[in-house]
Motif scaffolding. Structure first.
Motif: not given
Length: 394
Positions: A55-72
């Motif tokens: 569960a920890m790693w899944a949430v970590y994974a799910l946020l990789q995409f939004p964090s990239g968009v937010f960074a842009d």
């Protein structure tokens, strides 16, 4: 959009982002060595704790995409700070958890905070450095160095003072990195400030990118290496205690040795990937890792224990090379979006490594649990060889 900075600022950015990766990954590396202690305190099964880690790693994974968009959209600096603060708060919650359920919930919070860090950090370095294979390998080497310091400390502190103290200490180490990020990461322009957050639900763009043959192939290789990383980071100390019959403190030290060797091997693998090819470096790492598990499972005594440990540390040197292979498939203007998307996809699938390995260890023993890892690595080697032999250029 690249960022033009002088060499001193460039080095400070690399050092600070690497320190941030050291901190956020180090807090999660503390969890593996304390699993034997958590199993006892909460009366849990390996599959139960494995589910919490997944569960920890899944949430970590799910946020990789939004964090990239937010960074842009908002700039990397804001995301880096948010991720580090979230990591500290998540670790504090883990240290205070009174039950296995709340322990799992705290791990999810920890995964969420850490999940906001890596994609923006990688994107920032790719904007600052032209030769991003070396820069990204230095970044991931910082995480491997965390694997030296945090697990060994956690094993010793956990046995002597309790696992909660070990986790709390890891959270405190992260605080100076927050200050360094405030001081040394420049307030640079966002890569794509005009992009709306609707990009997060742009299904057509997501589908078009993930069906790009070379990117889909790279994501598949990343799933295999990521699954292996989960199997190592979640259960290697427990495997050492239960299968190799060492005490928890020694298991933590061996875990640290693995990542200490990896911290040295990763920059070397990055340079090999820049000089020869990404696939050669990844294939070499996969072969060494599969050999390491065979030795640890089949060779008794000190020779098997130490030999397997050294091989494993040398083998798991692929993270920076895999990240660089992903970046190679993306144009500069799509790296924030694309890199985060690919990381979310492959890490979400790879997160199953914790619960699968834990469940197999419960039902069939450690030979079955790590045997599946060996088979997956062999499959990855076959895929790399096929790509080269047939000239597919994926």
């Amino acid at each position: 959009m690249s960022i033009s900075v002088d060499s001193t600022t460039r080095r400070r950015v690399l050092a600070t982002v690497t320190a941030g990766n050291f901190a956020q990954l180090g807090v999660r590396f503390v969890i593996g060595p304390i699993v034997p202690l958590v199993l006892v305190e909460f009366g849990a099964t390996r599959s139960g704790v494995g589910g919490a880690l997944t569960a920890m790693w899944a949430v970590y994974a799910l946020l990789q995409f939004p964090s990239g968009v937010f960074a842009d959209r908002f700039g990397e600096r804001t995301l880096l700070l948010t991720g580090l603060v979230g990591t500290v708060l998540g670790a504090a919650a883990v240290a205070l958890a009174p039950s296995l359920v709340l322990f799992g919930a705290a791990l999810v919070l920890l995964g969420a905070g850490a999940g906001l860090f890596f994609s923006p950090g990688s994107s920032l370095l790719s904007r600052v450095y032209d030769e991003h294979g070396g820069a990204l390998s230095a970044l991931t080497a910082g995480g491997a160095l965390a694997g030296v310091i945090f697990p060994a400390s956690a094993g010793i502190v956990g046995v002597r003072y309790g696992w909660r103290t070990a986790v709390a200490g890891a959270a405190l180490v992260s605080l100076p990195v927050v200050l360094a990020t405030v001081l040394y990461i420049p307030k640079s322009p966002a890569a794509a400030p005009e992009k709306g957050l609707s990009e997060l639900v742009n299904v057509r763009r997501v589908a078009r990118m993930m069906t790009r043959p070379s990117l889909a192939y790279t994501a598949g290789i990343a799933v295999l290496t990521g699954f292996t990383f989960q199997a190592v980071s979640s259960f290697l100390p427990t495997f050492m205690v239960q299968y190799r019959r060492v005490d928890p403190g020694t298991a933590g030290v061996l875990f640290a040795v693995v990542f200490g060797i990896s911290s040295l091997a990763q920059p070397a693998a990055g340079k090999v990937s820049d000089a020869v090819s990404r696939d050669f470096a990844i294939g070499m790492s996969a072969a060494l890792t599969a050999s390491a598990f065979l030795v640890l499972l089949a060779v008794d005594g000190t020779v098997g224990l130490l030999g397997g440990t050294v091989l494993l540390g040398t083998g798991i040197s692929w993270p920076g090379t895999v990240q660089a292979r992903v970046m190679d498939q993306l144009d500069v203007e799509e790296r924030g979006f694309g890199f985060g998307l690919v990381r979310t996809v492959y890490m979400l699938l790879a997160a199953s490594g914790s619960v699968i390995v834990g469940s197999l260890a419960d039902s069939g023993g450690w030979v079955h649990a790590y045997g599946i890892v060996i088979l997956l690595l062999v499959g990855g080697l076959f895929a790399l060889g096929t790509n080269r032999a047939l000239g597919l250029n994926l």
